[in-house]
Motif scaffolding. Sequence first.
Motif, short mmCIF file in Angstrom:
data_model
loop_
_atom_site.label_atom_id
_atom_site.label_comp_id
_atom_site.label_asym_id
_atom_site.label_seq_id
_atom_site.Cartn_x
_atom_site.Cartn_y
_atom_site.Cartn_z
N LEU A 1 29.11 -6.21 10.73
CA LEU A 1 27.67 -6.23 10.99
C LEU A 1 26.99 -7.26 10.10
CD1 LEU A 1 25.17 -5.09 12.41
CD2 LEU A 1 25.07 -3.31 10.64
N TRP B 1 18.33 -1.92 12.40
CA TRP B 1 18.33 -0.47 12.56
C TRP B 1 17.02 0.03 13.18
CZ3 TRP B 1 22.74 1.39 13.02
CH2 TRP B 1 23.82 0.90 12.28
N ALA C 1 17.84 -0.25 16.71
CA ALA C 1 18.74 0.86 17.04
C ALA C 1 17.95 2.17 17.22
CB ALA C 1 19.79 1.02 15.95
N LYS D 1 22.23 5.92 10.95
CA LYS D 1 23.00 4.69 11.12
C LYS D 1 24.44 5.05 11.43
CE LYS D 1 20.12 2.21 7.77
NZ LYS D 1 20.10 1.48 6.47
N THR D 2 25.18 4.10 11.98
CA THR D 2 26.59 4.28 12.26
C THR D 2 27.34 3.01 11.89
OG1 THR D 2 28.27 4.65 13.99
CG2 THR D 2 26.22 3.57 14.66
N ASN E 1 29.87 2.02 13.51
CA ASN E 1 30.57 1.61 14.73
C ASN E 1 29.66 0.76 15.62
OD1 ASN E 1 32.68 3.27 13.79
ND2 ASN E 1 31.77 5.05 14.81
N VAL E 2 29.75 -0.56 15.46
CA VAL E 2 28.91 -1.52 16.18
C VAL E 2 29.80 -2.48 16.95
CG1 VAL E 2 27.15 -3.31 15.94
CG2 VAL E 2 27.14 -1.35 14.38
N LEU F 1 26.38 0.94 19.96
CA LEU F 1 26.55 1.74 18.75
C LEU F 1 27.21 3.06 19.15
CD1 LEU F 1 23.00 1.34 17.15
CD2 LEU F 1 24.97 -0.15 16.87
N TYR G 1 28.62 6.86 18.02
CA TYR G 1 28.39 7.87 16.99
C TYR G 1 29.47 8.94 17.00
CZ TYR G 1 23.84 6.01 15.82
OH TYR G 1 22.83 5.19 15.37
N GLU H 1 26.70 7.04 22.72
CA GLU H 1 26.71 5.58 22.62
C GLU H 1 25.32 5.05 22.95
OE1 GLU H 1 30.21 3.28 23.80
OE2 GLU H 1 28.89 2.07 25.08
#
Length: 248
Positions: free
Chosen positions: A155, A168, A171, A198-199, A201-202, A211, A213, A227
């Motif tokens: 990221l 974010w 997001a 936040k995650t 996984n991007v 994203l 989760y 997602e």
Amino acid sequence: MSLLKFASMTCIALTLGACQSMFQPSAPKPLAFTNDASEQVKAGCTGQECPLVNIDTLHFADEPKLDALIEHRLLKMTVNSPEEAMAPSLNAYREQFLRTADSRNSTYLQAKVREQHDDLVIVELSSYLDTGGAHGMPGRGFINYSRKEHKEVTLQDMLLPGQEQAFWGAAKVAHNNWLISSHYGSDPEFVKNWPFEKTPNVALLKDNVALKYDVYSIAPYSEGHVELKIPYSRLKGILKPEWLPAKG
């Protein structure tokens, strides 16, 4: 200084051509790979409750660094506490799990190609650990792999300096859209109990940034791995220009 001017100055500071979009009209030929799938039960055990290990991974003959990265990330997903040591290989993990597992215990690891586009290979990682309870614990992750640079794109690699908060923020807008589309937005208790997070996984997909989760992060277990999707149009001035589609 305006954000647009800042982005332009950033491009000038980089090497010639670095700010050209990685999303090119003439994409390279997809990277060849093979699947490596196996399932093994505990030696000498018979019946439905035998411990088992299912591993479904990938091999890229022309990208050994990606092979090694996939194995490392899958192994990292098997570590469930700070005190637990990570196995040195998938084979070692399989042997260790089967040697110590109780009845009805099982583990599943998978790597699959989510997308290949332009310079990137997007690998989605999955894990599932069942220790005999009401349900097992699944996990998810992404690898954004640059074929040109032979490394993972994180990221921080994607973002312009100082734009993490703005990312974010975008997001969170995607999260609000998900709440509305899933009808949870009209449930104040849900919104209170499952706030935005936040995650790590991007994924830089072809049409949007995704994203992913983990369960229990922004929704109950029953919702699975939520997602969120952020359109690239919302990320101008946030992502480095080379990670925005040329058409955008």
